[in-house]
Write a protein that holds these residues in place. Structure first.
Motif, PDB file in Angstrom:
ATOM      1  N   GLN A  68       0.833  -1.203   0.000  1.00  0.00           N
ATOM      2  CA  GLN A  68       0.000   0.000   0.000  1.00  0.00           C
ATOM      3  C   GLN A  68       0.867   1.250   0.000  1.00  0.00           C
ATOM      4  N   GLY A  69       1.948   1.230   0.784  1.00  0.00           N
ATOM      5  CA  GLY A  69       2.854   2.376   0.819  1.00  0.00           C
ATOM      6  C   GLY A  69       3.502   2.638  -0.527  1.00  0.00           C
ATOM      7  N   ALA A  70       3.828   1.568  -1.243  1.00  0.00           N
ATOM      8  CA  ALA A  70       4.416   1.726  -2.566  1.00  0.00           C
ATOM      9  C   ALA A  70       3.425   2.375  -3.526  1.00  0.00           C
ATOM     10  N   VAL A  71       2.183   1.932  -3.480  1.00  0.00           N
ATOM     11  CA  VAL A  71       1.157   2.475  -4.368  1.00  0.00           C
ATOM     12  C   VAL A  71       0.856   3.933  -4.024  1.00  0.00           C
ATOM     13  N   ASP A  72       0.922   4.272  -2.751  1.00  0.00           N
ATOM     14  CA  ASP A  72       0.629   5.641  -2.323  1.00  0.00           C
ATOM     15  C   ASP A  72       1.768   6.611  -2.633  1.00  0.00           C
ATOM     16  N   ASP A  73       2.945   6.096  -2.960  1.00  0.00           N
ATOM     17  CA  ASP A  73       4.108   6.938  -3.267  1.00  0.00           C
ATOM     18  C   ASP A  73       4.138   7.213  -4.768  1.00  0.00           C
ATOM     19  N   PRO A  74       3.929   8.455  -5.193  1.00  0.00           N
ATOM     20  CA  PRO A  74       3.871   8.746  -6.634  1.00  0.00           C
ATOM     21  C   PRO A  74       5.186   8.506  -7.358  1.00  0.00           C
ATOM     22  N   GLU A  75       6.278   8.361  -6.623  1.00  0.00           N
ATOM     23  CA  GLU A  75       7.567   8.108  -7.245  1.00  0.00           C
ATOM     24  C   GLU A  75       7.779   6.639  -7.584  1.00  0.00           C
ATOM     25  N   VAL A  76       6.947   5.763  -7.024  1.00  0.00           N
ATOM     26  CA  VAL A  76       7.102   4.318  -7.253  1.00  0.00           C
ATOM     27  C   VAL A  76       6.299   3.914  -8.476  1.00  0.00           C
ATOM     28  N   ARG A  77       6.972   3.277  -9.429  1.00  0.00           N
ATOM     29  CA  ARG A  77       6.323   2.886 -10.689  1.00  0.00           C
ATOM     30  C   ARG A  77       6.428   1.386 -10.957  1.00  0.00           C
ATOM     31  N   CYS A  78       7.037   0.657 -10.052  1.00  0.00           N
ATOM     32  CA  CYS A  78       7.129  -0.797 -10.165  1.00  0.00           C
ATOM     33  C   CYS A  78       7.461  -1.346  -8.783  1.00  0.00           C
ATOM     34  N   VAL A  79       6.944  -2.529  -8.473  1.00  0.00           N
ATOM     35  CA  VAL A  79       7.216  -3.182  -7.195  1.00  0.00           C
ATOM     36  C   VAL A  79       7.825  -4.552  -7.468  1.00  0.00           C
ATOM     37  N   VAL A  80       8.844  -4.891  -6.696  1.00  0.00           N
ATOM     38  CA  VAL A  80       9.455  -6.226  -6.755  1.00  0.00           C
ATOM     39  C   VAL A  80       9.201  -6.914  -5.426  1.00  0.00           C
ATOM     40  N   LEU A  81       8.657  -8.128  -5.483  1.00  0.00           N
ATOM     41  CA  LEU A  81       8.453  -8.958  -4.303  1.00  0.00           C
ATOM     42  C   LEU A  81       9.415 -10.127  -4.371  1.00  0.00           C
ATOM     43  N   THR A  82      10.197 -10.333  -3.311  1.00  0.00           N
ATOM     44  CA  THR A  82      11.178 -11.407  -3.315  1.00  0.00           C
ATOM     45  C   THR A  82      11.412 -11.908  -1.900  1.00  0.00           C
ATOM     46  N   GLY A  83      12.257 -12.931  -1.778  1.00  0.00           N
ATOM     47  CA  GLY A  83      12.580 -13.510  -0.484  1.00  0.00           C
ATOM     48  C   GLY A  83      14.041 -13.307  -0.141  1.00  0.00           C
ATOM     49  N   THR A  84      14.462 -13.972   0.923  1.00  0.00           N
ATOM     50  CA  THR A  84      15.827 -13.841   1.422  1.00  0.00           C
ATOM     51  C   THR A  84      16.444 -15.218   1.570  1.00  0.00           C
ATOM     52  N   GLY A  85      17.689 -15.341   1.151  1.00  0.00           N
ATOM     53  CA  GLY A  85      18.379 -16.612   1.344  1.00  0.00           C
ATOM     54  C   GLY A  85      17.923 -17.658   0.346  1.00  0.00           C
ATOM     55  N   ARG A  86      17.594 -18.854   0.850  1.00  0.00           N
ATOM     56  CA  ARG A  86      17.287 -19.990  -0.028  1.00  0.00           C
ATOM     57  C   ARG A  86      15.841 -20.045  -0.490  1.00  0.00           C
ATOM     58  N   ALA A  87      14.992 -19.142  -0.004  1.00  0.00           N
ATOM     59  CA  ALA A  87      13.566 -19.285  -0.282  1.00  0.00           C
ATOM     60  C   ALA A  87      12.924 -17.965  -0.685  1.00  0.00           C
ATOM     61  N   PHE A  88      11.952 -18.074  -1.589  1.00  0.00           N
ATOM     62  CA  PHE A  88      11.028 -16.974  -1.866  1.00  0.00           C
ATOM     63  C   PHE A  88       9.989 -16.948  -0.749  1.00  0.00           C
ATOM     64  N   SER A  89       9.331 -18.070  -0.508  1.00  0.00           N
ATOM     65  CA  SER A  89       8.460 -18.245   0.655  1.00  0.00           C
ATOM     66  C   SER A  89       8.071 -19.706   0.777  1.00  0.00           C
ATOM     67  N   ALA A  90       8.260 -20.246   1.977  1.00  0.00           N
ATOM     68  CA  ALA A  90       7.850 -21.626   2.269  1.00  0.00           C
ATOM     69  C   ALA A  90       6.400 -21.695   2.705  1.00  0.00           C
ATOM     70  N   GLY A  91       5.618 -20.645   2.407  1.00  0.00           N
ATOM     71  CA  GLY A  91       4.195 -20.659   2.709  1.00  0.00           C
ATOM     72  C   GLY A  91       3.881 -20.082   4.070  1.00  0.00           C
ATOM     73  N   ALA A  92       2.678 -20.391   4.547  1.00  0.00           N
ATOM     74  CA  ALA A  92       2.227 -19.861   5.835  1.00  0.00           C
ATOM     75  C   ALA A  92       2.789 -20.685   6.980  1.00  0.00           C
ATOM     76  N   ASP A  93       3.098 -20.018   8.061  1.00  0.00           N
ATOM     77  CA  ASP A  93       3.539 -20.694   9.282  1.00  0.00           C
ATOM     78  C   ASP A  93       2.349 -21.457   9.856  1.00  0.00           C
ATOM     79  N   LEU A  94       2.382 -22.771   9.790  1.00  0.00           N
ATOM     80  CA  LEU A  94       1.223 -23.584  10.168  1.00  0.00           C
ATOM     81  C   LEU A  94       0.850 -23.439  11.634  1.00  0.00           C
ATOM     82  N   ARG A  95       1.777 -22.965  12.437  1.00  0.00           N
ATOM     83  CA  ARG A  95       1.474 -22.793  13.858  1.00  0.00           C
ATOM     84  C   ARG A  95       0.374 -21.766  14.082  1.00  0.00           C
ATOM     85  N   GLU A  96       0.114 -20.928  13.057  1.00  0.00           N
ATOM     86  CA  GLU A  96      -0.877 -19.861  13.210  1.00  0.00           C
ATOM     87  C   GLU A  96      -2.195 -20.176  12.521  1.00  0.00           C
TER      88      GLU A  96
END
Length: 282
Positions: A43-71
């Motif tokens: 939302q912050g990226a969309v609200d910033d008029p200077e932002v014209r593209c968003v990159v979503l990524t992960g850290t280390g060996r994973a993009f995302s291993a999904g939801a934490d099942l404990r929750e």
């Protein structure tokens, strides 16, 4: 945003906002605070008029291993989640969910829908392993770039659950029903080359070149006709939106019910113990 340890890292350069899931110790599995920070970050990226593209990524060996099942069936400890889910304002505000029965599903749905609604291109930069709802995060993106070392699997049926985050609409829209069925019923794991062949990914990049190519693609989009991108994206999303909303609601209802079954509870225990699960059947 979450006042505890940082769950995402945010940076901006040349009109590109990068949102990086920062939980490498959990293979970038997401909990409720992480999802709240991702929603706020987008939302912050969309609200910033200077932002014209968003990159979503992960850290280390994973993009995302999904939801934490404990929750999955726990009350949310994040006050920000209650604030987000109490209003339909902002990106993803119309996302269906569990009506508070499983807040992690509700906030994941809101984030996935927000990606499709953002009036700027969103690149899913898949740097490594993707499991579970991480598939929905990636497949909601406008451009999916996969590192050559990335792998993709659903993993839900191994623990007696079903896809969520709108994946049952997003995956067939990209891959076709047959490829999705193989991932779901045959527990198929895709390498990056196969992911591109079946349409899961749009481009595969050698791992050693991945960051540079992502930056190049993002810069190209950020320097393009932003209004035209937004109009084109909205038109594409309009065709998918009814099916995506229907799928999210069906998934939310099904996932909440499945979380209470002996099949799921037994499979979760077996998974934690490194054992093969057994299922009771109908």
């Amino acid at each position: 945003m979450n006042a505890g340890p940082a769950t995402i890292e945010t940076s901006t350069a040349g009109g590109v906002r990068t949102l990086r899931i920062a939980r490498p110790e959990r293979l970038c599995a997401v909990d409720v605070p992480t999802m709240c920070d991702l929603i706020d970050g987008l939302q912050g990226a969309v609200d910033d008029p200077e932002v014209r593209c968003v990159v979503l990524t992960g850290t280390g060996r994973a993009f995302s291993a999904g939801a934490d099942l404990r929750e999955l069936a726990q009350p949310s400890p994040a006050p920000r989640a209650a604030e987000l889910l109490a209003t339909h304002d902002g990106l993803g505000g119309q996302a269906p969910g569990t009506r508070g029965k499983a807040v992690i599903i509700d906030v994941c749905n809101r984030f996935v829908l927000a990606i499709t609604e953002a009036p700027v291109p969103v690149i899913a930069a898949v740097n490594g392993l993707v499991v579970g709802v991480g598939n929905a995060f990636a497949l909601a993106g406008d451009l999916v770039l996969a590192s050559s070392c990335a792998t993709m699997s659903f993993g839900f049926s191994k623990i007696g659950l079903m896809p969520d985050g709108g994946a049952t609409a997003l995956a067939p829209a990209r891959m076709g029903r047959g490829a999705v069925a193989r991932m779901l019923y045959a527990h198929e794991t895709l390498d990056a080359a196969e992911a591109m062949r079946v349409g899961w990914a749009d481009e595969v990049v050698p791992a050693e070149e991945f960051d540079a190519v992502v930056a190049e693609r993002a810069a190209e989009l950020a320097s393009g006709p932003t209004r035209a991108w937004a109009a084109s994206k909205a038109s594409l999303a309009a065709g998918l939106r009814p099916e995506l909303l229907r799928a999210m609601q069906a998934e939310a209802d099904g996932q909440v019910a499945l979380a209470e079954t002996d099949d799921h509870r037994g499979a979760a225990r077996a998974f934690a113990a490194g054992e093969a699960p057994t299922f009771r059947g109908r």
